[in-house]
Design a protein around this motif. Sequence first.
Motif, PDB file in Angstrom:
ATOM      1  N   UNK A 257       0.737  -1.217  -0.102  1.00 38.91           N
ATOM      2  CA  UNK A 257      -0.059   0.110   0.010  1.00 38.91           C
ATOM      3  C   UNK A 257       0.964   1.410  -0.091  1.00 38.91           C
ATOM      4  N   UNK A 258       2.197   1.270   0.135  1.00 41.29           N
ATOM      5  CA  UNK A 258       2.733   2.392   0.151  1.00 41.29           C
ATOM      6  C   UNK A 258       4.075   2.362  -0.944  1.00 41.29           C
ATOM      7  N   UNK A 292      -2.800   7.286  13.455  1.00 40.40           N
ATOM      8  CA  UNK A 292      -2.400   6.834  14.602  1.00 40.40           C
ATOM      9  C   UNK A 292      -0.840   6.354  14.291  1.00 40.40           C
ATOM     10  N   UNK A 293      -0.718   5.719  12.986  1.00 43.47           N
ATOM     11  CA  UNK A 293       0.653   5.235  12.567  1.00 43.47           C
ATOM     12  C   UNK A 293       1.604   6.343  12.461  1.00 43.47           C
ATOM     13  N   UNK A 294       1.233   7.696  11.879  1.00 41.77           N
ATOM     14  CA  UNK A 294       1.967   8.793  11.913  1.00 41.77           C
ATOM     15  C   UNK A 294       2.466   9.296  13.194  1.00 41.77           C
ATOM     16  N   UNK A 301       8.912   5.738   6.916  1.00 40.78           N
ATOM     17  CA  UNK A 301       8.821   4.183   6.375  1.00 40.78           C
ATOM     18  C   UNK A 301       8.437   3.273   7.317  1.00 40.78           C
ATOM     19  N   UNK A 302       8.546   3.528   8.634  1.00 44.92           N
ATOM     20  CA  UNK A 302       8.041   2.638   9.627  1.00 44.92           C
ATOM     21  C   UNK A 302       6.517   3.274   9.938  1.00 44.92           C
ATOM     22  N   UNK A 303       6.068   4.447   9.602  1.00 39.34           N
ATOM     23  CA  UNK A 303       4.692   4.642   9.988  1.00 39.34           C
ATOM     24  C   UNK A 303       3.879   3.791   8.748  1.00 39.34           C
ATOM     25  N   UNK A 304       4.208   3.947   7.644  1.00 36.74           N
ATOM     26  CA  UNK A 304       3.441   3.557   6.661  1.00 36.74           C
ATOM     27  C   UNK A 304       3.662   2.066   6.499  1.00 36.74           C
TER      28      UNK A 304
END
Length: 400
Positions: A257-258, A292-294, A301-304
Amino acid sequence: MKVACVGGGPAGLYLSILLKRQDPSHDITVHERDPEGSTYGWGVTYWRGLLDQLHERDPESARALDAGSVRWCDGVDHVRDLTARHSGDQGHGIGRHRLLEILAARARALGVRLAYESEIGPGTLPDADLVVAADGVRSALRTRHAAHFGTRLTAGRNPYVWLGTTKVFDAFTFAFVETGHGWIWCYGYPYGPDRSTCVVECAPGTWTGLGLDRASEAEGRALLERLFAGVLDGHPLLGRPGGTPWQTFRTLINRTWHHGNLVLLGDAAHTTHYSIGAGTTLALEDAIALAAALREHAALPQALARYEKQRKAALLPVRSAARYSAQWYENLPRYLRLPPERMFALLGQRHSPLLPHVPPQLYYRLDRAAGQLEPLRRFKRWVGPKIARTVHARALAARE
């Protein structure tokens, strides 16, 4: 962080709201190619669980959404001249136009820039730390990198048309009508004081046999009004000014997805069959998870990666339910031979992975017994996923 969200639908607008609430210093622009106030579709549905989530994240927009929605608790089923009503969970309906109005006003109030009639093509990506592709199932941004995303579109079998009506249903309504060319059915639900959504579906042979493939829009709607006169009570069916074509549902899946600083959201990332009424809910839940991930991961990269992993896991049971729901309607004659009360009961069980593999009468008796006996409930929970995994594995093997 500078964020460019391409697509001004529910997912993109709600993400901009959440990111601004998390950090007002974020520089966020939502780009929408269409003029403000223009939208497709009629009403959308959601359930109480989504509203609870929205109240937790942004009470102000949740209160406006709640106030602008209509509610129902009953389902009504019509087969020929037989009718059954049953109670269920509370459902909510709101006009898509009103939903976007609420979210756009809230985003503006928080300082989000909304750029309407702003076309962003795959060759003209905005200069931003994060670019969000919330531009729908036909996403131009995703299509440019389709090989990277591993995009796969699967067309369903049955043609359907998404219409409105001035008939205000007092419940979520199903109507099944037998014609000389097979069965045709509709799903109807209210979304305002004077409007309802009415989705009509049938098998391909019924569509061509009734001449709906050749009829003009006006002729087609007139025929449908006659076929569903029993539930429409003389009210007309409504199409969109730009045309309301019949289509087949396309299930969209992406391997990832990214891509760099580009991330997929909502229908650009995934679709699930309309018969489970989850599209808007899943889009808003995507926005919640990405925000939330951001917040939790400083490195993009870790957030996505976190967002993708979480949402893919959450989608697994929903995709399964949508797949089996679509198959239930594609195999409708298998269930219409049952006594009406049994057919209606299995309509409510259409998400089950066990149902396609068990004779309907036997499944009905097992389900009734399972409601009273805990060992049978445990058996259903155990065997259903095993059958689903076996069928999925065989399908993968056949493709290879």
